[in-house]
Design a protein around this motif. Structure first.
Motif, mmCIF file in Angstrom:
data_model
loop_
_atom_site.group_PDB
_atom_site.id
_atom_site.type_symbol
_atom_site.label_atom_id
_atom_site.label_comp_id
_atom_site.label_asym_id
_atom_site.label_seq_id
_atom_site.Cartn_x
_atom_site.Cartn_y
_atom_site.Cartn_z
ATOM 1 N N LYS A 1 0.791 -1.217 -0.106
ATOM 2 C CA LYS A 1 0.002 -0.056 0.048
ATOM 3 C C LYS A 1 0.888 1.395 0.056
ATOM 4 O O LYS A 1 0.481 2.109 -0.219
ATOM 5 N N ASN A 2 2.088 1.244 0.303
ATOM 6 C CA ASN A 2 3.124 2.087 0.484
ATOM 7 C C ASN A 2 4.556 1.666 -0.153
ATOM 8 O O ASN A 2 4.733 0.495 0.045
ATOM 9 N N LEU A 3 5.411 2.608 -0.011
ATOM 10 C CA LEU A 3 6.873 2.165 -0.412
ATOM 11 C C LEU A 3 7.218 1.152 0.691
ATOM 12 O O LEU A 3 7.955 0.197 0.351
ATOM 13 N N GLY A 4 7.163 1.421 1.912
ATOM 14 C CA GLY A 4 7.744 0.681 3.065
ATOM 15 C C GLY A 4 7.130 -0.659 3.229
ATOM 16 O O GLY A 4 7.962 -1.821 3.124
ATOM 17 N N LYS A 5 5.725 -0.862 2.689
ATOM 18 C CA LYS A 5 5.208 -2.128 2.802
ATOM 19 C C LYS A 5 5.559 -2.823 1.820
ATOM 20 O O LYS A 5 5.661 -4.075 1.691
ATOM 21 N N ALA A 6 5.724 -2.173 0.414
ATOM 22 C CA ALA A 6 5.938 -2.795 -0.842
ATOM 23 C C ALA A 6 7.341 -3.531 -0.613
ATOM 24 O O ALA A 6 7.551 -4.377 -1.095
ATOM 25 N N MET A 7 8.343 -2.695 -0.012
ATOM 26 C CA MET A 7 9.700 -3.095 0.270
ATOM 27 C C MET A 7 9.553 -4.573 1.015
ATOM 28 O O MET A 7 10.205 -5.563 0.928
ATOM 29 N N PHE A 8 8.988 -4.383 2.342
ATOM 30 C CA PHE A 8 8.753 -5.678 3.149
ATOM 31 C C PHE A 8 8.129 -6.834 2.310
ATOM 32 O O PHE A 8 8.721 -7.931 2.479
ATOM 33 N N MET A 9 6.980 -6.646 1.663
ATOM 34 C CA MET A 9 6.243 -7.725 0.810
ATOM 35 C C MET A 9 7.362 -8.125 -0.335
ATOM 36 O O MET A 9 7.351 -9.496 -0.627
ATOM 37 N N ALA A 10 8.220 -7.333 -0.858
ATOM 38 C CA ALA A 10 8.841 -7.870 -1.902
ATOM 39 C C ALA A 10 9.961 -8.819 -1.357
ATOM 40 O O ALA A 10 10.317 -9.842 -2.105
ATOM 41 N N GLN A 11 10.751 -8.472 -0.017
ATOM 42 C CA GLN A 11 11.483 -9.414 0.717
ATOM 43 C C GLN A 11 10.771 -10.742 0.780
ATOM 44 O O GLN A 11 11.668 -11.732 0.496
ATOM 45 N N SER A 12 9.613 -10.756 1.291
ATOM 46 C CA SER A 12 9.011 -12.011 1.578
ATOM 47 C C SER A 12 8.913 -12.812 0.188
ATOM 48 O O SER A 12 8.893 -14.203 0.471
ATOM 49 N N ALA A 13 8.380 -12.267 -0.743
ATOM 50 C CA ALA A 13 8.237 -12.665 -2.176
ATOM 51 C C ALA A 13 9.311 -13.252 -2.570
ATOM 52 O O ALA A 13 9.448 -14.331 -3.122
ATOM 53 N N LEU A 14 10.692 -12.786 -2.543
ATOM 54 C CA LEU A 14 11.724 -13.237 -3.066
ATOM 55 C C LEU A 14 12.151 -14.519 -2.141
ATOM 56 O O LEU A 14 12.545 -15.495 -2.615
ATOM 57 N N LYS A 15 11.969 -14.341 -0.876
ATOM 58 C CA LYS A 15 12.237 -15.499 0.076
ATOM 59 C C LYS A 15 11.570 -16.512 -0.195
ATOM 60 O O LYS A 15 11.909 -17.708 -0.608
ATOM 61 N N GLN A 16 9.985 -16.536 -0.571
ATOM 62 C CA GLN A 16 9.313 -17.731 -0.662
ATOM 63 C C GLN A 16 9.710 -18.219 -2.147
ATOM 64 O O GLN A 16 9.473 -19.456 -2.307
ATOM 65 N N TRP A 17 9.978 -17.279 -2.948
ATOM 66 C CA TRP A 17 10.033 -17.709 -4.300
ATOM 67 C C TRP A 17 11.466 -18.724 -4.419
ATOM 68 O O TRP A 17 11.331 -19.760 -5.078
ATOM 69 N N ILE A 18 12.617 -18.128 -3.914
ATOM 70 C CA ILE A 18 13.835 -18.743 -3.908
ATOM 71 C C ILE A 18 13.673 -20.162 -2.961
ATOM 72 O O ILE A 18 13.895 -21.184 -3.427
ATOM 73 N N ALA A 19 12.884 -20.039 -2.078
ATOM 74 C CA ALA A 19 12.644 -21.436 -1.336
ATOM 75 C C ALA A 19 11.733 -22.354 -1.852
ATOM 76 O O ALA A 19 12.347 -23.531 -1.799
ATOM 77 N N TYR A 20 11.067 -21.908 -2.833
ATOM 78 C CA TYR A 20 10.278 -23.019 -3.582
ATOM 79 C C TYR A 20 11.141 -23.476 -4.801
ATOM 80 O O TYR A 20 11.137 -24.733 -4.841
ATOM 81 N N LEU A 21 11.810 -22.635 -5.355
ATOM 82 C CA LEU A 21 12.592 -23.400 -6.328
ATOM 83 C C LEU A 21 13.975 -24.146 -5.826
ATOM 84 O O LEU A 21 14.017 -25.394 -6.328
ATOM 85 N N ALA A 22 14.372 -23.990 -4.531
ATOM 86 C CA ALA A 22 15.166 -24.862 -4.001
ATOM 87 C C ALA A 22 14.485 -26.113 -3.486
ATOM 88 O O ALA A 22 15.040 -27.075 -3.616
ATOM 89 N N ASP A 23 13.458 -25.900 -3.024
ATOM 90 C CA ASP A 23 12.719 -27.125 -2.570
ATOM 91 C C ASP A 23 12.340 -28.064 -3.649
ATOM 92 O O ASP A 23 12.490 -29.234 -3.340
ATOM 93 N N LYS A 24 12.059 -27.426 -4.708
ATOM 94 C CA LYS A 24 11.591 -28.403 -6.113
ATOM 95 C C LYS A 24 12.935 -28.757 -6.737
ATOM 96 O O LYS A 24 12.974 -29.297 -7.598
ATOM 97 N N GLU A 25 14.153 -28.507 -6.008
ATOM 98 C CA GLU A 25 15.469 -28.694 -6.965
ATOM 99 C C GLU A 25 15.614 -28.003 -8.323
ATOM 100 O O GLU A 25 16.062 -28.809 -9.138
ATOM 101 N N LEU A 26 14.906 -26.878 -8.476
ATOM 102 C CA LEU A 26 14.877 -26.282 -9.734
ATOM 103 C C LEU A 26 15.946 -25.147 -9.764
ATOM 104 O O LEU A 26 16.540 -24.793 -8.762
ATOM 105 N N GLU A 27 16.510 -24.769 -11.129
ATOM 106 C CA GLU A 27 17.683 -23.837 -11.026
ATOM 107 C C GLU A 27 17.232 -22.509 -10.609
ATOM 108 O O GLU A 27 16.104 -21.985 -10.734
ATOM 109 N N ILE A 28 17.989 -21.895 -9.678
ATOM 110 C CA ILE A 28 18.009 -20.446 -9.343
ATOM 111 C C ILE A 28 18.314 -19.601 -10.295
ATOM 112 O O ILE A 28 19.841 -19.712 -10.185
#
Length: 96
Positions: free
Chosen positions: A32-59
């Protein structure tokens, strides 16, 4: 492990932000604002990388920040996320 990727923050008409990762197609977040967007961006990145690693897909390799193209109303920034390495659990390891 620590991962650092460039993200593009697009300011919307309602003052919220949409965040995309050029190196991770489909990894999108909002705030909803830049601060929240930065927090959510970090969360999305963490979940995305964890998913790729969990599925043994190339990062994918992260692009250099200066190589990221932006349009009017957008800014590129680096986002860092720490992802814990998961270890396999044997059946019977303290489970009753």
């Amino acid at each position: 492990m620590e991962y650092v990727y460039p993200a593009v923050f697009h300011k919307n008409e309602d003052e919220s932000y949409t965040v995309i990762y050029p190196d991770l197609p489909g990894c999108i977040s909002e705030g909803k604002n830049l601060g929240k967007a930065m927090f959510m961006a970090q969360s999305a990145l963490k979940q995305w990388i964890a998913y790729l690693a969990d599925k043994e897909l190339e990062i994918p390799k992260a692009s250099a920040l200066q190589d990221v193209k932006t349009s009017s109303g957008e800014v590129a920034s680096l986002v860092c996320a720490k992802v814990k390495k998961r270890r396999p659990v044997k059946l019977g390891d303290g489970l009753s």
